[in-house]
Design a protein around this motif. Sequence first.
Motif, PDB file in Angstrom:
ATOM      1  N   CYS A   1       6.873 -15.326   2.462  1.00 28.43           N
ATOM      2  CA  CYS A   1       6.260 -14.816   3.695  1.00 28.43           C
ATOM      3  C   CYS A   1       4.924 -14.117   3.448  1.00 28.43           C
ATOM      4  CB  CYS A   1       7.213 -13.861   4.413  1.00 28.43           C
ATOM      5  SG  CYS A   1       7.558 -12.347   3.487  1.00 28.43           S
ATOM      6  N   ALA A   2       4.519 -13.967   2.207  1.00 27.95           N
ATOM      7  CA  ALA A   2       3.296 -13.230   1.889  1.00 27.95           C
ATOM      8  C   ALA A   2       2.090 -13.826   2.607  1.00 27.95           C
ATOM      9  CB  ALA A   2       3.065 -13.224   0.385  1.00 27.95           C
ATOM     10  N   GLY A   3       1.383 -12.981   3.341  1.00 27.95           N
ATOM     11  CA  GLY A   3       0.167 -13.404   4.020  1.00 27.95           C
ATOM     12  C   GLY A   3       0.370 -14.174   5.297  1.00 27.95           C
ATOM     13  N   THR A   4       1.605 -14.298   5.780  1.00 27.61           N
ATOM     14  CA  THR A   4       1.843 -15.106   6.979  1.00 27.61           C
ATOM     15  C   THR A   4       1.907 -14.285   8.269  1.00 27.61           C
ATOM     16  OG1 THR A   4       4.252 -15.016   6.711  1.00 27.61           O
ATOM     17  CG2 THR A   4       3.096 -16.844   5.638  1.00 27.61           C
ATOM     18  N   CYS A   5       1.953 -12.965   8.173  1.00 27.82           N
ATOM     19  CA  CYS A   5       1.962 -12.124   9.377  1.00 27.82           C
ATOM     20  C   CYS A   5       0.533 -12.005   9.899  1.00 27.82           C
ATOM     21  CB  CYS A   5       2.527 -10.741   9.066  1.00 27.82           C
ATOM     22  SG  CYS A   5       2.395  -9.557  10.442  1.00 27.82           S
ATOM     23  N   VAL A   6       0.318 -12.321  11.181  1.00 26.54           N
ATOM     24  CA  VAL A   6      -1.034 -12.295  11.738  1.00 26.54           C
ATOM     25  C   VAL A   6      -1.605 -10.886  11.769  1.00 26.54           C
ATOM     26  CG1 VAL A   6      -0.769 -14.390  13.116  1.00 26.54           C
ATOM     27  CG2 VAL A   6      -0.105 -12.178  14.089  1.00 26.54           C
ATOM     28  N   LYS A   7      -0.744  -9.882  11.746  1.00 26.29           N
ATOM     29  CA  LYS A   7      -1.223  -8.495  11.745  1.00 26.29           C
ATOM     30  C   LYS A   7      -1.283  -7.908  10.340  1.00 26.29           C
ATOM     31  CE  LYS A   7       0.010  -7.390  16.489  1.00 26.29           C
ATOM     32  NZ  LYS A   7       0.606  -6.392  17.413  1.00 26.29           N
ATOM     33  N   GLY A   8      -1.019  -8.743   9.344  1.00 28.81           N
ATOM     34  CA  GLY A   8      -1.176  -8.308   7.969  1.00 28.81           C
ATOM     35  C   GLY A   8      -0.085  -7.410   7.443  1.00 28.81           C
ATOM     36  N   LEU A   9       1.075  -7.416   8.078  1.00 25.62           N
ATOM     37  CA  LEU A   9       2.161  -6.551   7.606  1.00 25.62           C
ATOM     38  C   LEU A   9       2.704  -7.029   6.256  1.00 25.62           C
ATOM     39  CD1 LEU A   9       4.274  -5.911  10.839  1.00 25.62           C
ATOM     40  CD2 LEU A   9       2.566  -4.412   9.783  1.00 25.62           C
ATOM     41  N   PRO A  10       2.989  -6.099   5.334  1.00 25.06           N
ATOM     42  CA  PRO A  10       3.662  -6.453   4.082  1.00 25.06           C
ATOM     43  C   PRO A  10       5.162  -6.598   4.352  1.00 25.06           C
ATOM     44  CG  PRO A  10       3.202  -4.101   4.116  1.00 25.06           C
ATOM     45  CD  PRO A  10       2.636  -4.665   5.389  1.00 25.06           C
ATOM     46  N   VAL A  11       5.542  -7.755   4.819  1.00 24.44           N
ATOM     47  CA  VAL A  11       6.886  -7.971   5.368  1.00 24.44           C
ATOM     48  C   VAL A  11       7.981  -7.610   4.369  1.00 24.44           C
ATOM     49  CG1 VAL A  11       8.482  -9.710   6.275  1.00 24.44           C
ATOM     50  CG2 VAL A  11       6.084  -9.707   6.994  1.00 24.44           C
ATOM     51  N   ALA A  12       7.884  -8.118   3.131  1.00 21.41           N
ATOM     52  CA  ALA A  12       8.947  -7.879   2.153  1.00 21.41           C
ATOM     53  C   ALA A  12       9.109  -6.396   1.844  1.00 21.41           C
ATOM     54  CB  ALA A  12       8.660  -8.656   0.871  1.00 21.41           C
ATOM     55  N   ASP A  13       7.987  -5.665   1.771  1.00 26.97           N
ATOM     56  CA  ASP A  13       8.068  -4.225   1.500  1.00 26.97           C
ATOM     57  C   ASP A  13       8.781  -3.497   2.632  1.00 26.97           C
ATOM     58  OD1 ASP A  13       6.765  -4.397  -0.942  1.00 26.97           O
ATOM     59  OD2 ASP A  13       4.781  -4.041  -0.081  1.00 26.97           O
ATOM     60  N   ILE A  14       8.430  -3.812   3.867  1.00 25.92           N
ATOM     61  CA  ILE A  14       9.051  -3.137   5.008  1.00 25.92           C
ATOM     62  C   ILE A  14      10.548  -3.427   5.058  1.00 25.92           C
ATOM     63  CG2 ILE A  14       9.129  -3.016   7.533  1.00 25.92           C
ATOM     64  CD1 ILE A  14       6.110  -3.585   7.525  1.00 25.92           C
ATOM     65  N   LEU A  15      10.923  -4.681   4.819  1.00 23.81           N
ATOM     66  CA  LEU A  15      12.341  -5.032   4.855  1.00 23.81           C
ATOM     67  C   LEU A  15      13.108  -4.366   3.708  1.00 23.81           C
ATOM     68  CD1 LEU A  15      12.286  -8.793   5.920  1.00 23.81           C
ATOM     69  CD2 LEU A  15      12.438  -6.744   7.334  1.00 23.81           C
ATOM     70  N   ARG A  16      12.468  -4.218   2.563  1.00 23.42           N
ATOM     71  CA  ARG A  16      13.125  -3.505   1.460  1.00 23.42           C
ATOM     72  C   ARG A  16      13.354  -2.041   1.824  1.00 23.42           C
ATOM     73  NH1 ARG A  16       9.520  -4.049  -2.056  1.00 23.42           N
ATOM     74  NH2 ARG A  16       8.776  -1.944  -2.446  1.00 23.42           N
ATOM     75  N   HIS A  17      12.380  -1.422   2.467  1.00 26.22           N
ATOM     76  CA  HIS A  17      12.534  -0.024   2.853  1.00 26.22           C
ATOM     77  C   HIS A  17      13.608   0.133   3.923  1.00 26.22           C
ATOM     78  CE1 HIS A  17       8.045   0.247   1.526  1.00 26.22           C
ATOM     79  NE2 HIS A  17       8.877   0.209   0.504  1.00 26.22           N
ATOM     80  N   LEU A  18      13.720  -0.860   4.799  1.00 28.01           N
ATOM     81  CA  LEU A  18      14.788  -0.815   5.805  1.00 28.01           C
ATOM     82  C   LEU A  18      16.157  -0.911   5.143  1.00 28.01           C
ATOM     83  CD1 LEU A  18      15.610  -0.738   8.779  1.00 28.01           C
ATOM     84  CD2 LEU A  18      15.323  -3.227   8.849  1.00 28.01           C
ATOM     85  N   SER A  19      16.254  -1.713   4.076  1.00 26.56           N
ATOM     86  CA  SER A  19      17.549  -1.836   3.388  1.00 26.56           C
ATOM     87  C   SER A  19      17.934  -0.530   2.706  1.00 26.56           C
ATOM     88  CB  SER A  19      17.523  -2.986   2.375  1.00 26.56           C
ATOM     89  OG  SER A  19      16.797  -2.644   1.201  1.00 26.56           O
ATOM     90  N   TYR A  20      16.949   0.295   2.289  1.00 23.11           N
ATOM     91  CA  TYR A  20      17.290   1.595   1.735  1.00 23.11           C
ATOM     92  C   TYR A  20      18.059   2.416   2.773  1.00 23.11           C
ATOM     93  CZ  TYR A  20      13.815   0.810  -2.006  1.00 23.11           C
ATOM     94  OH  TYR A  20      13.105   0.319  -3.069  1.00 23.11           O
ATOM     95  N   ALA A  21      17.584   2.357   4.014  1.00 23.30           N
ATOM     96  CA  ALA A  21      18.206   3.152   5.071  1.00 23.30           C
ATOM     97  C   ALA A  21      19.536   2.564   5.520  1.00 23.30           C
ATOM     98  CB  ALA A  21      17.257   3.268   6.262  1.00 23.30           C
ATOM     99  N   GLU A  22      19.545   1.261   5.823  1.00 22.11           N
ATOM    100  CA  GLU A  22      20.742   0.668   6.413  1.00 22.11           C
ATOM    101  C   GLU A  22      21.726   0.156   5.374  1.00 22.11           C
ATOM    102  OE1 GLU A  22      19.266  -0.681  10.817  1.00 22.11           O
ATOM    103  OE2 GLU A  22      19.526  -2.247   9.323  1.00 22.11           O
TER     104      GLU A  22
END
Length: 406
Positions: free
Chosen positions: A333-354
């Motif tokens: 998914c790297a570079g595929t978000c039109v708003k430039g979000l670091p998708v994998a990083d955000i999802l990893r941080h969400l897994s820390y919480a949930e």
Amino acid sequence: MNRNPSRRSFLTTGVALPLAGVAGLWTQHRGAATTESGSAPRLSYRVLGKTGLKVTTVGFGCMITSDSSVVERAADLGINYFDTARAYQQGNNERMVGAALKRKRQDIILSSKSMTGDKQGALADLETSLRELGTDHLDIWYLHRKNTPEAVTEELIEAQQLAKQQGKIRFTGVSTHAPKELIPALIQKGGIDVVLVTYNFSMDPGVGAAIAQASKAGMGVVGMKVMAGGFRRRPPGPPPSGPGAPPPGGPPPGGHHPGPPSQLQREGAMLAALKWVLKDPNVHTTIPGITDMDQLDQNLKAMAEPYGPAEEKLLARQLEYISPLYCRMCGECAGTCVKGLPVADILRHLSYAEGYGQFALGREEFLKLGADVVAVRCSDCGHCTVECPFGVHVSARLSRAQELFA
């Protein structure tokens, strides 16, 4: 301490035989400390590549640990590999780990990490780590979260070699969430003794092949993220509204799902996930996160019980359950978000919480991504441009992270 008899009985079902027939692995009993059943734990060991260090195949990842008594008991029971980092818990984790292991320092193998990108900053981090841990050397010092060959710069390698010459570290290491991309480059570069890699049952076989390549080259291999995001419990709360996919935990579009696994099945899947990694002889030790005595006792079982059909079945069910939730960090998914979000990083941080129940850690890491990332709302997009090849409901999961952390 509250213990659930039905949970324990579920986790101890199956054939409880020591692992056998794997080259470089053997077992040993300790009489000084016992598990909750009153018996001495059966420990298995492997040699950490060319370092020659004999490590328990289950180590202790200290990142989410705040109870020093769990760390102390693990050392008393015979676990001998402990991993922390300069950045964990804003530096407090190293201080706690150092105090907990002070009387055992000569018996254990201790590692820490620096995320700093320059030589002087990394060496300054090392001095702080040594002071906070109360030791004059680290057994392994990792360059932390290096996911591209370019991130492992010559000046960082110089920092490690200088620290080695000065006797402040014994061995050098690199930690990565991208083993397929990084391991071949590290082998070619040389000078790295140990690689700490994301590895679990949900990942593509290419990761296992890269790990085998590292082991064959003489690198020590340490497995992290071995529980595939945790998810011992169903993520709390309703799914976020807005464009995207079905609710987290629901069936894949068009797919059949018999319903989510029970609490006992999810707990059992954690033990099975650890066993899955241990059956790979190219992984020399693992650092599952351990927060309490129950998790410690459960992880000790993984060294004494084989991986078999029952575990295979549990993990198949768990994989179906986590597929909409868990990012395998494949990089597609790297570079595929039109708003430039670091998708994998955000999802990893969400897994820390949930997944791991560490909300503060997840939010802290999310906010470090910067104001431009934190300000984005996926609900503003009419259509998500990110498609996960493994079925993660990306826009729903990103929206969930934004609701929780932003």
